[in-house]
Design an enzyme around this catalytic site. Structure first.
Site, PDB file in Angstrom:
ATOM      1  N   ASP A  61      -3.631   1.762  -7.388  1.00  9.35           N
ATOM      2  CA  ASP A  61      -4.702   0.982  -6.772  1.00  9.35           C
ATOM      3  C   ASP A  61      -4.198   0.339  -5.475  1.00  9.35           C
ATOM      4  O   ASP A  61      -3.248  -0.443  -5.494  1.00  9.35           O
ATOM      5  CB  ASP A  61      -5.169  -0.096  -7.765  1.00  9.35           C
ATOM      6  CG  ASP A  61      -6.313  -0.912  -7.226  1.00  9.35           C
ATOM      7  OD1 ASP A  61      -7.275  -0.309  -6.727  1.00  9.35           O
ATOM      8  OD2 ASP A  61      -6.247  -2.148  -7.292  1.00  9.35           O
ATOM      9  N   THR A  94     -10.099   1.011  -2.237  1.00 10.46           N
ATOM     10  CA  THR A  94      -9.223   0.051  -1.549  1.00 10.46           C
ATOM     11  C   THR A  94      -8.198   0.770  -0.674  1.00 10.46           C
ATOM     12  O   THR A  94      -7.871   0.296   0.410  1.00 10.46           O
ATOM     13  CB  THR A  94      -8.494  -0.845  -2.573  1.00 10.46           C
ATOM     14  OG1 THR A  94      -7.930  -0.027  -3.587  1.00 10.46           O
ATOM     15  CG2 THR A  94      -9.450  -1.819  -3.214  1.00 10.46           C
ATOM     16  N   THR A  95      -7.706   1.917  -1.144  1.00 11.29           N
ATOM     17  CA  THR A  95      -6.754   2.696  -0.332  1.00 11.29           C
ATOM     18  C   THR A  95      -7.471   3.301   0.860  1.00 11.29           C
ATOM     19  O   THR A  95      -6.960   3.296   1.985  1.00 11.29           O
ATOM     20  CB  THR A  95      -6.113   3.811  -1.180  1.00 11.29           C
ATOM     21  OG1 THR A  95      -5.548   3.231  -2.351  1.00 11.29           O
ATOM     22  CG2 THR A  95      -5.038   4.546  -0.416  1.00 11.29           C
ATOM     23  N   ASP A 391     -12.046  -0.558 -11.649  1.00 13.98           N
ATOM     24  CA  ASP A 391     -12.638   0.134 -10.493  1.00 13.98           C
ATOM     25  C   ASP A 391     -13.883   0.901 -10.917  1.00 13.98           C
ATOM     26  O   ASP A 391     -14.919   0.849 -10.263  1.00 13.98           O
ATOM     27  CB  ASP A 391     -11.622   1.099  -9.858  1.00 13.98           C
ATOM     28  CG  ASP A 391     -10.524   0.364  -9.092  1.00 13.98           C
ATOM     29  OD1 ASP A 391     -10.475  -0.874  -9.194  1.00 13.98           O
ATOM     30  OD2 ASP A 391      -9.721   1.030  -8.421  1.00 13.98           O
TER      31      ASP A 391
END
Length: 411
Positions: A61, A94-95, A391
């Site tokens: 994550d 998020t990445t 997520d």
């Protein structure tokens, strides 16, 4: 005569500006993007991070990785903030946001070096943003909420897409169904805090289960708990913030007595107070007694003799979720425990999960809640599973609230 030097900034302050500073900022942001680049996609790799306390974290994550990296460069810190806000607002991607930001900066670097003003570059980015949003709206697919089967299938695809790059990718179909079940079990507001997550080491990932209600680990038990029943149908539940045990006075307690009878009367008074409390709880009709404070061995045996179940030292979070789900209210006294301050549920049972005993409250009338009990080998592995499912839950919630989705790649 020389002008006196005026120092505005504290010693050691770097006051560089202009093109070299902007390029330096871009380079710093690119370094952050490179740190998480290899986690992206179905063939992405997990990162092992050792924090200051020596705890090892294995994660895929982006937000988790960036939070645990000790980044000091102020410009690079903004990328960490981007990942955090994406995690809070959307839950997944998020990445991707960090990589996109890094790539945009990389593309603008040659223009900055050729002395194009940053405001002109920003203006171009703003225009590109409008065009991108417009294009996304054009290619988005409307969610058909009327057809329940199709709607559920779409939600499962959204969850599976999220999980395809995670550690649990091989079990994504199993967990996608579990996540959709969990979110659909909530009411219209979809409150995230009504999905509890409990972790039990041992067993396989597929041994994970979803409880349609509240579940928490059995609390510390005193002598007498073995005699208590482990299953009740439609019990009344008393939620207390009361200590039900004999107190051993330690600090600032001095009692002076002249004879043995006076001492005995003090002891008797203490026992009388405790038994009065227990009698009030018993007369209320409650079959399950939960307290934030300890329930001692005298009380435990008292309840066992009267076919009642008790658990003391229940964590605050679990007690509040039980309160929301089963109704009633947390009482700070045992007096006047009327039926309107007691909770209820369809079924209460205590079961064995791995090496732990768990208390389960199902069929809760007040609020719709559920609990995921995750199984797996190592502790880090279960923690990463929890992050992955968080997520997926956020994405399914987002898909249920919004009426359109944009296709992703599910490999």
């Amino acid at each position: 005569m020389m002008q006196p030097q005026i120092i505005l900034l504290k010693e050691g302050t770097d006051s560089s500006q202009g093109v070299p500073q902007i390029v330096s900022n871009i380079n710093a942001c690119q370094s952050v993007a490179d740190a998480v680049r290899t986690t992206l996609g179905p063939r992405g790799m997990d990162k092992l991070i050792i924090n200051d306390q020596g705890k090892s974290i294995i994660s895929n994550d982006g937000a988790t990785i960036l939070k645990n990296l000790d980044i000091v460069h102020p410009a690079a810190k903004t990328l960490v903030d981007i990942a955090k806000s994406q995690d809070a607002e959307v839950g997944d991607g998020t990445t991707s946001v960090v990589l996109l930001a890094g790539e945009f900066l990389k593309q603008s670097k040659p223009f900055i070096e050729e002395n194009v003003h940053p405001q002109i570059v920003i203006r171009a980015f703003r225009k590109a943003t409008d065009l991108a949003v417009q294009r996304i709206k054009e290619i988005s697919v409307k969610v058909k909420k009327d057809d329940k089967g199709e709607h559920r299938e779409l939600l499962e695809k959204c969850a599976a897409t999220t999980l395809s790059s995670k550690l649990v990718a091989h079990q994504k179909d199993f967990f996608a169904k579990m996540v959709v079940d969990a979110v659909m079990h909530l009411d219209e507001l979809l409150p995230l805090n009504m999905i509890g997550v409990k972790k039990v080491t041992g067993g396989a990932l597929e041994d994970s289960m979803l409880v349609a209600g509240v579940a928490f680990k059995k609390t510390f038990s005193y002598a007498g708990f073995e005699m208590q029943r482990k299953q009740y149908e439609k019990p009344l539940i008393a939620l207390l913030n009361v200590e039900l045990e004999l107190k051993a006075e330690k600090e600032n307690a001095e009692v002076r007595v002249d004879n043995v009878q006076e001492y005995q009367s003090i002891v008797d008074a203490e026992w009388k107070i405790l038994y009065e409390k227990l009698d009030h709880v018993h007369k209320s009709g409650a079959k399950v007694v939960l307290s934030k404070l300890p329930i001692g061995d005298v009380a435990t045996q008292y309840f066992a003799d009267r076919d009642m179940f008790c658990a003391g030292r229940v964590p605050d979070e679990d007690l509040k979720r039980t309160l929301k789900a089963c109704g009633g209210s947390i009482q700070t006294t045992c007096q006047n425990l009327a039926s309107n301050v007691l909770g209820s549920c369809e079924k209460f049972e205590e079961i064995q999960i791995g090496g732990e005993r768990y208390n389960l409250f199902t069929g809760c009338p007040q609020a719709r809640t559920c609990t995921m009990i995750l199984r797996g080998g190592a502790e880090q592995f279960i923690e990463e599973t929890e992050r992955s499912l968080h997520d997926a839950i956020m994405i399914v919630r987002r898909a249920m609230k919004n009426d359109a989705v944009v296709a992703g790649v599910n490999v």
